[in-house]
Design a protein around this motif. Structure first.
Motif, short mmCIF file in Angstrom:
data_model
loop_
_atom_site.label_atom_id
_atom_site.label_comp_id
_atom_site.label_asym_id
_atom_site.label_seq_id
_atom_site.Cartn_x
_atom_site.Cartn_y
_atom_site.Cartn_z
N PHE A 1 12.34 -6.78 -5.97
CA PHE A 1 11.48 -7.74 -5.30
C PHE A 1 9.93 -7.35 -5.57
CE2 PHE A 1 15.32 -7.89 -2.64
CZ PHE A 1 15.73 -9.39 -2.73
N PRO A 2 9.60 -7.47 -7.03
CA PRO A 2 8.31 -6.83 -7.10
C PRO A 2 7.28 -7.32 -6.57
CG PRO A 2 9.25 -8.02 -9.08
CD PRO A 2 10.32 -7.72 -7.97
N ASN A 3 7.44 -8.54 -5.99
CA ASN A 3 6.27 -9.57 -5.50
C ASN A 3 6.29 -9.31 -4.15
OD1 ASN A 3 5.44 -10.61 -7.86
ND2 ASN A 3 7.16 -12.01 -7.80
N ASP A 4 7.05 -8.39 -3.37
CA ASP A 4 7.06 -8.09 -2.14
C ASP A 4 6.85 -6.86 -1.28
OD1 ASP A 4 7.77 -11.07 -1.41
OD2 ASP A 4 9.74 -10.61 -2.26
N CYS A 5 7.40 -5.98 -2.42
CA CYS A 5 7.36 -4.30 -1.83
C CYS A 5 7.30 -3.38 -2.93
CB CYS A 5 8.40 -4.09 -0.53
SG CYS A 5 10.09 -3.61 -1.26
N THR A 6 6.20 -3.52 -3.73
CA THR A 6 5.98 -2.34 -4.63
C THR A 6 4.53 -1.95 -4.55
OG1 THR A 6 5.28 -3.95 -6.27
CG2 THR A 6 7.59 -3.31 -6.42
N ASN B 1 3.73 10.92 7.72
CA ASN B 1 2.57 11.33 7.19
C ASN B 1 2.09 10.92 5.80
OD1 ASN B 1 1.96 13.03 9.48
ND2 ASN B 1 3.23 14.74 8.83
N THR B 2 3.04 10.58 4.94
CA THR B 2 2.84 10.19 3.50
C THR B 2 2.46 8.65 3.47
OG1 THR B 2 4.47 11.62 2.79
CG2 THR B 2 3.66 9.61 1.31
N ILE B 3 2.90 7.87 4.66
CA ILE B 3 2.64 6.60 4.83
C ILE B 3 1.24 6.43 5.41
CG2 ILE B 3 3.38 4.31 6.23
CD1 ILE B 3 6.16 5.32 5.94
N LYS B 4 0.79 7.31 6.33
CA LYS B 4 -0.39 7.34 6.86
C LYS B 4 -1.53 7.58 5.72
CE LYS B 4 -3.29 10.32 9.71
NZ LYS B 4 -4.07 9.11 10.70
N LYS B 5 -1.24 8.46 4.77
CA LYS B 5 -2.08 8.82 3.74
C LYS B 5 -2.23 7.58 2.93
CE LYS B 5 -1.12 10.78 -0.13
NZ LYS B 5 -0.68 11.80 -1.09
N ASN B 6 -1.15 6.97 2.47
CA ASN B 6 -1.06 6.04 1.73
C ASN B 6 -2.00 4.90 2.30
OD1 ASN B 6 2.12 6.16 0.56
ND2 ASN B 6 0.33 7.20 -0.14
N LEU B 7 -1.71 4.36 3.43
CA LEU B 7 -2.53 3.21 4.14
C LEU B 7 -4.06 3.46 4.44
CD1 LEU B 7 0.23 1.95 6.68
CD2 LEU B 7 -0.26 1.19 4.52
N GLU B 8 -4.24 4.64 4.78
CA GLU B 8 -5.60 4.84 5.16
C GLU B 8 -6.47 5.03 3.75
OE1 GLU B 8 -5.39 6.86 9.61
OE2 GLU B 8 -5.85 8.25 7.75
N ALA C 1 0.80 -1.23 0.16
CA ALA C 1 0.14 0.14 -0.06
C ALA C 1 0.80 1.36 -0.03
CB ALA C 1 -0.92 0.09 1.23
N ILE C 2 2.14 1.05 0.09
CA ILE C 2 3.02 2.53 0.38
C ILE C 2 3.54 2.73 -0.72
CG2 ILE C 2 4.96 3.05 1.44
CD1 ILE C 2 4.57 1.27 3.81
N ASP C 3 3.42 4.09 -1.35
CA ASP C 3 3.92 4.62 -2.49
C ASP C 3 5.35 5.13 -2.16
OD1 ASP C 3 4.89 6.08 -4.84
OD2 ASP C 3 2.83 6.83 -5.01
N ARG C 4 6.44 4.43 -2.49
CA ARG C 4 7.66 4.83 -2.01
C ARG C 4 8.15 5.98 -2.90
NH1 ARG C 4 6.35 0.01 -0.93
NH2 ARG C 4 7.20 -0.99 0.83
N GLU C 5 7.87 6.25 -4.05
CA GLU C 5 8.43 7.26 -4.83
C GLU C 5 7.61 8.53 -4.23
OE1 GLU C 5 10.49 7.02 -6.96
OE2 GLU C 5 10.45 4.65 -7.43
N GLU C 6 6.51 8.61 -3.60
CA GLU C 6 5.81 9.57 -3.20
C GLU C 6 6.57 10.17 -1.90
OE1 GLU C 6 1.37 11.20 -2.08
OE2 GLU C 6 1.71 9.25 -2.05
N VAL C 7 6.74 9.18 -1.33
CA VAL C 7 7.58 9.19 0.30
C VAL C 7 8.64 10.25 -0.03
CG1 VAL C 7 8.93 8.27 2.02
CG2 VAL C 7 6.56 7.46 1.43
N ALA C 8 9.70 9.52 -0.98
CA ALA C 8 10.99 10.06 -1.37
C ALA C 8 10.76 11.65 -1.84
CB ALA C 8 11.73 9.32 -2.26
N GLU C 9 9.71 11.88 -2.61
CA GLU C 9 9.44 13.01 -3.42
C GLU C 9 9.04 14.04 -2.12
OE1 GLU C 9 6.41 15.20 -6.66
OE2 GLU C 9 6.49 13.05 -6.39
N ASN C 10 8.34 13.62 -1.23
CA ASN C 10 7.72 14.59 -0.22
C ASN C 10 8.96 14.84 0.66
OD1 ASN C 10 5.35 14.53 -1.20
ND2 ASN C 10 4.50 13.04 0.38
N ILE C 11 9.99 14.03 0.94
CA ILE C 11 11.08 14.45 1.80
C ILE C 11 11.88 15.55 1.04
CG2 ILE C 11 13.10 13.32 2.89
CD1 ILE C 11 11.79 10.67 3.03
N ALA C 12 12.07 15.20 -0.22
CA ALA C 12 12.60 16.67 -1.07
C ALA C 12 14.13 16.94 -0.76
CB ALA C 12 11.78 17.79 -0.83
#
Length: 549
Positions: A363-368, A407-414, A322-333
């Motif tokens: 590991f596309p089957n584990d954390c994308t 905060n980004t992880i929270k938005k992604n998960l919820e 459920a986590i968008d890692r690209e969005e997390v990295a972009e928001n950290i900036a």
């Protein structure tokens, strides 16, 4: 005391060293000068440092502070390779089990006592002594494989039985349980530094808590330090064996609480080098002084396997997808990059030069990011847990980038997992680590930087009984695989060991022991007149021995 800033002036230090004069039989050397003329580098630091005791320090900032004033047997060259420091010569037996180090005869503690082989014997014994309780004792036992270290750590042998001895004042011998191919790379890490026995014992609990209770043998001397969260100041050690190569007159660390504070101090000329965070990164990322630097740190979610909810594999995998890692990295900036593997890129390489973690998604089957898979695992988890909704708490340190990430992880998960409510618990890093070590958490944003250039610096953390296995992961097959790579049949078979370590990483990803989030880069501003700061992803992240201003 008031905050002080220095630039190109004489620094005066009061070097009392009140904890005792030390060895009476070793050769005495020159005492450092009481004042030094020269440029002082003003550097920012966050309040995250815990100790100046090399054997008990835990945090990266602490390692840097210690590395300013102490040398070990080896040191890291500017290009990341290993080069001699206090050891002028290293000999290895044919079976790889015995190391003999010949020490330089011109290395002195800052009280004038010569640094001897006995100091290394005592330092390593301190590190493994259960009474000291070093969190890095595993470096001596599990990683370096020093003879009898495991039994000593378990309280089954006396520290005097550790496989180290002083043949004479300048000859230090080490005996290993099994050959360790990267042993020399461990020796620039603080845990393996020497310690002056009589000084440490006379200081007692106050050892390494002030300039008067610290001894130096390195490039700089501590002159101002009153504990975590306070400014720290050094002057050049004129009695250092390599003093001619040290061009700075001193270092001054100013503690900053956020990126804007650091930016204001930089713009006012009170800092020469600052690590930015938050909005300050966005403001300055196009500035000529801006330099993004790889830190080597992997940020990842640790799941608590003893928690009633996160012991469920489907819940862990739902979170991972459920986590968008690209969005997390972009928001950290700050230039940080999304991470998709348990081992970060750019620090561990095979004999042929291949990065252990190649570019791309391994590991596309584990954390994308895969919302369909996330929903499928979420529905399965709710059914297995017997719930229709779930409230969970995400633990994190209270740094700016960590808060943004959470905060980004929270938005992604919820937004992806209907019925899940996430609360963020942000505490100081030291408290976050304490909570995780106690096991009183559900899941949390964790981080780790490599201590040496081998994948084992990460993979050893998830072995049963390791102090850093904070999620209490238990897998006998994983334990056996790691054991075969450390002191088993694969420890001397380099290619087979490399493949086995990749298999171990695959197990971590498939079991969702952790969920990698991002690989940190530091957003640095460095004045144009400052040159030759050595940045490293491994062990001590910044070294100023060759720096000029």
């Amino acid at each position: 005391m008031p905050r002080l800033f220095f630039c190109g002036i004489a620094l005066t230090s009061i070097l009392l060293f009140s904890c005792g004069s030390g060895n009476q039989t070793s050769k005495k050397g020159p005492l450092p000068a009481q004042s030094v003329n020269g440029a002082v580098l003003n550097v920012s630091i966050t309040a995250i440092y815990d100790s100046l005791d090399p054997q008990t320090a835990v945090y990266a900032n602490s390692f840097e502070l210690i590395g300013n004033m102490m040398d070990g047997l080896m040191q890291m060259a500017d290009d990341g390779s290993v080069k001699p420091a206090i050891a002028k010569e290293m000999k290895v037996s044919a079976d790889g089990l015995h190391y003999t180090f010949k020490l330089r005869d011109d290395v002195y503690w800052s009280n004038g006592d010569q640094v001897t082989a006995d100091d290394f014997v005592y330092g390593w014994q301190r590190a493994i002594d259960p009474a000291i309780g070093s969190e890095y004792a595993f470096m001596i036992s599990d990683i370096a494989q020093v003879k009898n270290a495991t039994a000593i750590q378990a309280g089954q042998m006396d520290v005097n039985q550790l496989g180290v001895r002083a043949v004479d004042d300048l000859t230090f011998e080490v005996e290993l349980q099994v050959p360790v191919s990267y042993f020399d790379q461990l020796l620039y890490f603080c845990t393996f530094y020497p310690a002056h026995k009589s000084f440490v014992e006379k200081c007692g609990d106050k050892y390494a808590t002030s300039p008067e209770t610290c001894l130096a043998n390195g490039a700089f001397l501590l002159t101002d330090y009153s504990g975590s969260g306070k400014s720290v100041t050094y002057i050049k050690n004129t009695a250092y064996y390599d003093a001619d190569k040290v061009k700075l007159g001193g270092l001054h660390y100013e503690v900053i609480s956020n990126g804007d504070e650091g930016l204001n101090l930089y713009k006012s000329g009170k800092l020469d080098f600052v690590e930015l965070s938050g909005d300050a990164v966005t403001k300055m990322k196009n500035d000529a002084d801006f330099k993004p630097i790889d830190s080597g740190f992997l940020y990842y979610i640790t799941f608590n396997f003893d928690d009633k909810n996160f012991s469920n594999k489907n819940l862990r995998r739902a979170v991972a997808f459920a986590i968008d890692r690209e969005e997390v990295a972009e928001n950290i900036a700050d230039g940080s990059a999304a991470a998709y593997a348990a081992i970060p890129r750019g620090f561990a390489f095979s004999q042929s030069g291949q990065d252990f973690t190649p570019a791309g998604i391994e590991f596309p089957n584990d954390c994308t990011l895969n919302r369909e898979k996330a929903l499928s695992h979420w529905e399965a988890a709710k059914k297995e847990l017997g719930v229709d909704s779930l409230e969970v708490e995400l633990l994190t340190a209270d740094g700016e980038s960590q808060i943004v990430a959470c905060n980004t992880i929270k938005k992604n998960l919820e937004s992806t997992l209907p019925g899940l409510t996430l609360t963020i618990k942000a505490v100081p890093k030291k408290e976050r680590r304490k909570i995780m070590t106690s096991g009183k958490f559900e899941f949390g944003l964790n981080n780790w930087g490599p201590d040496y250039a081998d994948p084992m610096t990460y993979l050893a953390m998830w072995v049963t009984g390791n102090d850093n296995n904070q999620g209490n992961y238990f897998n006998p097959s994983y334990n056996a695989l790691i054991a075969s790579c450390t002191d088993g049949e694969l420890c001397t078979k380099i290619q087979e060991r490399w493949s086995a370590l990749k298999k171990a990483e695959t197990m971590i990803m498939e079991d969702a022991v952790i969920s990698p989030i991002y690989q940190k880069r530091n957003a640095d501003l460095i004045k144009p007149n400052v040159k030759n700061i050595a940045f490293h992803a491994v062990a001590i992240n910044r070294i100023y021995k060759s720096t000029t201003k």
